[in-house]
Scaffold this motif. Structure first.
Motif, PDB file in Angstrom:
ATOM      1  N   SER A 136      48.831 -19.425 -64.894  1.00  0.00           N
ATOM      2  CA  SER A 136      47.698 -19.629 -63.991  1.00  0.00           C
ATOM      3  C   SER A 136      47.955 -19.090 -62.587  1.00  0.00           C
ATOM      4  O   SER A 136      47.006 -18.930 -61.810  1.00  0.00           O
ATOM      5  CB  SER A 136      47.366 -21.123 -63.904  1.00  0.00           C
ATOM      6  OG  SER A 136      48.488 -21.869 -63.447  1.00  0.00           O
ATOM      7  N   VAL A 465      52.597 -13.546 -71.022  1.00  0.00           N
ATOM      8  CA  VAL A 465      51.619 -14.462 -71.618  1.00  0.00           C
ATOM      9  C   VAL A 465      50.225 -14.210 -71.064  1.00  0.00           C
ATOM     10  O   VAL A 465      49.233 -14.172 -71.806  1.00  0.00           O
ATOM     11  CB  VAL A 465      52.057 -15.924 -71.383  1.00  0.00           C
ATOM     12  CG1 VAL A 465      50.960 -16.890 -71.814  1.00  0.00           C
ATOM     13  CG2 VAL A 465      53.341 -16.229 -72.136  1.00  0.00           C
ATOM     14  N   GLU A 466      50.129 -14.008 -69.761  1.00  0.00           N
ATOM     15  CA  GLU A 466      48.818 -13.748 -69.163  1.00  0.00           C
ATOM     16  C   GLU A 466      48.246 -12.424 -69.650  1.00  0.00           C
ATOM     17  O   GLU A 466      47.031 -12.312 -69.869  1.00  0.00           O
ATOM     18  CB  GLU A 466      48.944 -13.737 -67.634  1.00  0.00           C
ATOM     19  CG  GLU A 466      47.639 -13.466 -66.896  1.00  0.00           C
ATOM     20  CD  GLU A 466      46.579 -14.535 -67.111  1.00  0.00           C
ATOM     21  OE1 GLU A 466      45.389 -14.240 -66.865  1.00  0.00           O
ATOM     22  OE2 GLU A 466      46.939 -15.652 -67.530  1.00  0.00           O
ATOM     23  N   GLN A 468      48.726 -11.130 -72.618  1.00  0.00           N
ATOM     24  CA  GLN A 468      48.239 -11.388 -73.966  1.00  0.00           C
ATOM     25  C   GLN A 468      46.930 -12.165 -73.949  1.00  0.00           C
ATOM     26  O   GLN A 468      46.012 -11.879 -74.731  1.00  0.00           O
ATOM     27  CB  GLN A 468      49.293 -12.143 -74.766  1.00  0.00           C
ATOM     28  CG  GLN A 468      48.922 -12.387 -76.224  1.00  0.00           C
ATOM     29  CD  GLN A 468      50.037 -13.073 -76.986  1.00  0.00           C
ATOM     30  OE1 GLN A 468      51.059 -13.420 -76.410  1.00  0.00           O
ATOM     31  NE2 GLN A 468      49.845 -13.270 -78.288  1.00  0.00           N
ATOM     32  N   LEU A 469      46.820 -13.147 -73.042  1.00  0.00           N
ATOM     33  CA  LEU A 469      45.576 -13.913 -72.960  1.00  0.00           C
ATOM     34  C   LEU A 469      44.411 -13.040 -72.510  1.00  0.00           C
ATOM     35  O   LEU A 469      43.297 -13.175 -73.012  1.00  0.00           O
ATOM     36  CB  LEU A 469      45.762 -15.086 -71.992  1.00  0.00           C
ATOM     37  CG  LEU A 469      46.726 -16.190 -72.440  1.00  0.00           C
ATOM     38  CD1 LEU A 469      46.869 -17.244 -71.345  1.00  0.00           C
ATOM     39  CD2 LEU A 469      46.232 -16.834 -73.724  1.00  0.00           C
ATOM     40  N   ARG A 470      44.658 -12.144 -71.571  1.00  0.00           N
ATOM     41  CA  ARG A 470      43.579 -11.265 -71.126  1.00  0.00           C
ATOM     42  C   ARG A 470      43.163 -10.295 -72.212  1.00  0.00           C
ATOM     43  O   ARG A 470      41.983  -9.927 -72.298  1.00  0.00           O
ATOM     44  CB  ARG A 470      44.020 -10.499 -69.880  1.00  0.00           C
ATOM     45  CG  ARG A 470      44.208 -11.361 -68.645  1.00  0.00           C
ATOM     46  CD  ARG A 470      44.460 -10.504 -67.413  1.00  0.00           C
ATOM     47  NE  ARG A 470      44.716 -11.323 -66.230  1.00  0.00           N
ATOM     48  CZ  ARG A 470      44.870 -10.832 -64.997  1.00  0.00           C
ATOM     49  NH1 ARG A 470      44.816  -9.518 -64.795  1.00  0.00           N
ATOM     50  NH2 ARG A 470      45.098 -11.643 -63.980  1.00  0.00           N
ATOM     51  N   GLN A 472      43.098 -10.924 -75.340  1.00  0.00           N
ATOM     52  CA  GLN A 472      42.343 -11.656 -76.349  1.00  0.00           C
ATOM     53  C   GLN A 472      40.956 -12.049 -75.877  1.00  0.00           C
ATOM     54  O   GLN A 472      40.102 -12.359 -76.703  1.00  0.00           O
ATOM     55  CB  GLN A 472      43.114 -12.921 -76.752  1.00  0.00           C
ATOM     56  CG  GLN A 472      44.429 -12.644 -77.454  1.00  0.00           C
ATOM     57  CD  GLN A 472      45.226 -13.899 -77.714  1.00  0.00           C
ATOM     58  OE1 GLN A 472      44.846 -14.976 -77.254  1.00  0.00           O
ATOM     59  NE2 GLN A 472      46.320 -13.779 -78.453  1.00  0.00           N
ATOM     60  N   ARG A 473      40.718 -12.037 -74.575  1.00  0.00           N
ATOM     61  CA  ARG A 473      39.394 -12.397 -74.072  1.00  0.00           C
ATOM     62  C   ARG A 473      38.438 -11.229 -74.256  1.00  0.00           C
ATOM     63  O   ARG A 473      38.797 -10.084 -74.010  1.00  0.00           O
ATOM     64  CB  ARG A 473      39.459 -12.764 -72.594  1.00  0.00           C
ATOM     65  CG  ARG A 473      40.322 -13.980 -72.290  1.00  0.00           C
ATOM     66  CD  ARG A 473      40.508 -14.117 -70.807  1.00  0.00           C
ATOM     67  NE  ARG A 473      41.504 -15.140 -70.477  1.00  0.00           N
ATOM     68  CZ  ARG A 473      42.133 -15.223 -69.316  1.00  0.00           C
ATOM     69  NH1 ARG A 473      41.869 -14.323 -68.369  1.00  0.00           N
ATOM     70  NH2 ARG A 473      43.022 -16.162 -69.094  1.00  0.00           N
TER      71      ARG A 473
END
Length: 521
Positions: A136, A465-466, A468-470, A472-473
């Motif tokens: 975050s 991690v961030e 990878q999260l971006r 997937q969005r």
């Protein structure tokens, strides 16, 4: 022979008159130095009374002078007292510079002695703590609207009224509470943070491995600055600071401007060198020392005994051509020696830069490292950079060996136990896919910097991690085509029979999921 920075003695004057004359010169210089610091804060009016401000102190001359200015501004003898509540943060970067544990412990002892004399809340953190940061920290938090001049005056009047009320209550109460007028501006050391012991050896080894893998000194300095900024931002958010003060001087900002141009950060010069930097949203970075040159800072610290701590940096003892930062620094300082207006001219040019208007944190995608807006072309652009962007977004075709039915080659991450997404020669393996996943969320300058990092696996986990999260969005264009579930939709007109509302809701959700599934497939 008199010292070169002292005025020459006037003939016919005795030693007492000469000393008094010199004292007057130093008093004038001190008043001018303090006035420039207060004027920068008063002109911009970004720091409101009672606001918590974190002072980023590196132990160097400029940041030490900044902390000293705040300390004097909070004293009772000050004519125009500062009204914010300060705190100090110090980042130990010894692991990135290859220092031993003994040298780092000795430096931290000197740092604690200085911080304890200030009386501010202080926080000592090590750079190894970036391996424990949450993802975050790379997200732009919601920011309140920037206050206008009217709101600033209202805040000041409210603060003064509160001070008068506290003072009146103190006079009616016990004598010990008569100092209530000073309480909101007096810092305390209850929130001081000091590491219990040295950082874990695993984190120190991981940080050393990361910086040893970087090829060039330029990329090391950029990576170190990025990780330091993320760590300070996390400390500010954790302890409730809404502003962060840095000790960037006028000379340092002029060098930084030329360096950013050479690194391809021309689109972000207004944020990198301006007085305020609002890219993080809820935490604003301010530079109150931007009117002071390094020469003025050196004179002030020497004359008035401002304490500082010397710590070796990544570029210590490096040659002038070892990095772009060193090259630009030597270039400007040599010009400044021959033409004294060089630094001021470059600095005044940076003042004319205007930040591009934006609609807040949700205006567009942000860079994963510097957290600025992505200055990239679209995938169908005809420019060279657009072709690079297209390479990141598209999957290469299978190799000729895979087409011919030849046996697949070994996984490129076989030495690490294999990659979960490796196709063994038919497509990029998991390591190359993760690198492309990170690079597609970087701006141009950060992509150039990451070219000197052969492997991105040693990066701190929160960055990977961030990324990878971006990935997937769904993007903004895809989200526009998604069917949203609206609770206030009007029922369809017609005479057909309809089932219960619960059954209609289930059917609508099933239809929406089916449409979305077919859209993505």
């Amino acid at each position: 022979m008199p010292q070169p920075w002292l005025p020459l003695p006037v003939s016919g004057q005795n030693l007492c008159q000469d000393a008094a004359f010199k004292d007057g010169i130093w008093d004038c210089f001190r008043a001018f130095y303090v006035h420039k610091f207060r004027a920068v804060l008063g002109k911009n009016r970004l720091i409101f009374p009672g606001e918590k401000v974190l002072l980023a102190w590196s132990g160097g001359p400029s940041s030490s002078s900044m902390v000293w200015q705040v300390l004097e501004g909070l004293s009772q003898d000050s004519a125009k007292r500062l009204r914010f509540v300060p705190g100090v943060v110090y980042v130990d970067e010894g692991a990135a510079c290859g220092r031993s544990r003994e040298d780092r412990a000795k430096t931290l002892t000197d740092v604690r002695q200085i911080l304890q004399t200030l009386g501010f809340p202080w926080h000592i953190v090590t750079l190894e703590e970036v391996f424990a940061l949450p993802p975050s920290v790379l997200r732009c938090s919601a920011q309140d609207p920037v206050g206008t001049v009217g709101t600033y005056k209202v805040a000041v009047d409210s603060f003064l009224q509160q001070q008068r009320t506290l003072a009146a209550e103190g006079l009616r109460g016990s004598p010990s509470s008569a100092q209530g007028e000073e309480q909101p501006s007096q810092p305390c050391t209850q929130d001081s943070q000091d590491p219990v012991g040295p950082p874990p050896a695993a984190q120190t080894e991981a940080l050393s491995q990361l910086f040893n893998s970087v090829k060039t000194l330029t990329a090391k300095e950029e990576l170190l600055q990025t990780l330091r900024t993320h760590l300070i931002l996390h400390v500010a958010r954790t302890h409730g600071y809404s502003k962060v003060m840095t000790g960037d001087s006028c000379t340092r900002l002029a060098i930084k401007l030329m360096t950013c141009l050479a690194l391809g950060r021309g689109a972000f010069l207004a944020w990198d060198t301006g007085f305020s930097d609002e890219r993080h949203g809820d935490v604003v970075v301010v530079r109150p020392m931007r009117e002071h040159t390094l020469k003025e800072v050196a004179f002030y610290n020497r004359l008035f005994a401002v304490p500082s701590v010397f710590t070796p940096a990544v570029d210590t003892k490096a040659s002038e051509k070892a990095s772009i930062h060193r090259l630009m620094e030597g270039f400007l300082l040599r010009l400044q020696a021959q033409f004294p207006s060089t630094v001021s001219t470059v600095y005044r040019t940076s003042e004319k830069l205007v930040k591009a208007p934006r609609d807040g944190c949700a205006a567009g995608p942000r860079c994963l490292l510097c957290m600025c807006s992505l200055d990239v072309d679209s995938a169908d652009s005809a420019t060279a950079f657009g072709a690079q962007t297209q390479d990141f977004s598209q999957t290469p075709p299978p190799t000729p060996r895979a087409k011919a039915g030849a046996p697949a080659g070994p996984c490129c991450a076989a030495g690490l136990g294999g990659a979960p997404n490796c196709w063994q020669g038919t497509r990029p393996c998991g390591r190359e896919g993760s690198r492309a996943r990170v690079l597609e969320h970087l701006c141009y300058a950060c992509r150039v910097t990451m070219k000197d990092v052969p492997c991105l696996d040693p990066l701190p986990p929160y960055i990977l991690v961030e990324a990878q999260l971006r990935s997937q969005r769904p993007s903004a264009e895809i989200q526009e085509h998604l069917v949203e579930n609206s609770d206030d939709e009007a029922p369809a007109s017609g005479s057909g029979a309809r089932g219960p509302p619960e059954q209609e809701g289930k059917e609508a959700r099933a239809a929406r999921d089916c449409i979305n599934k077919n859209f993505f497939n």
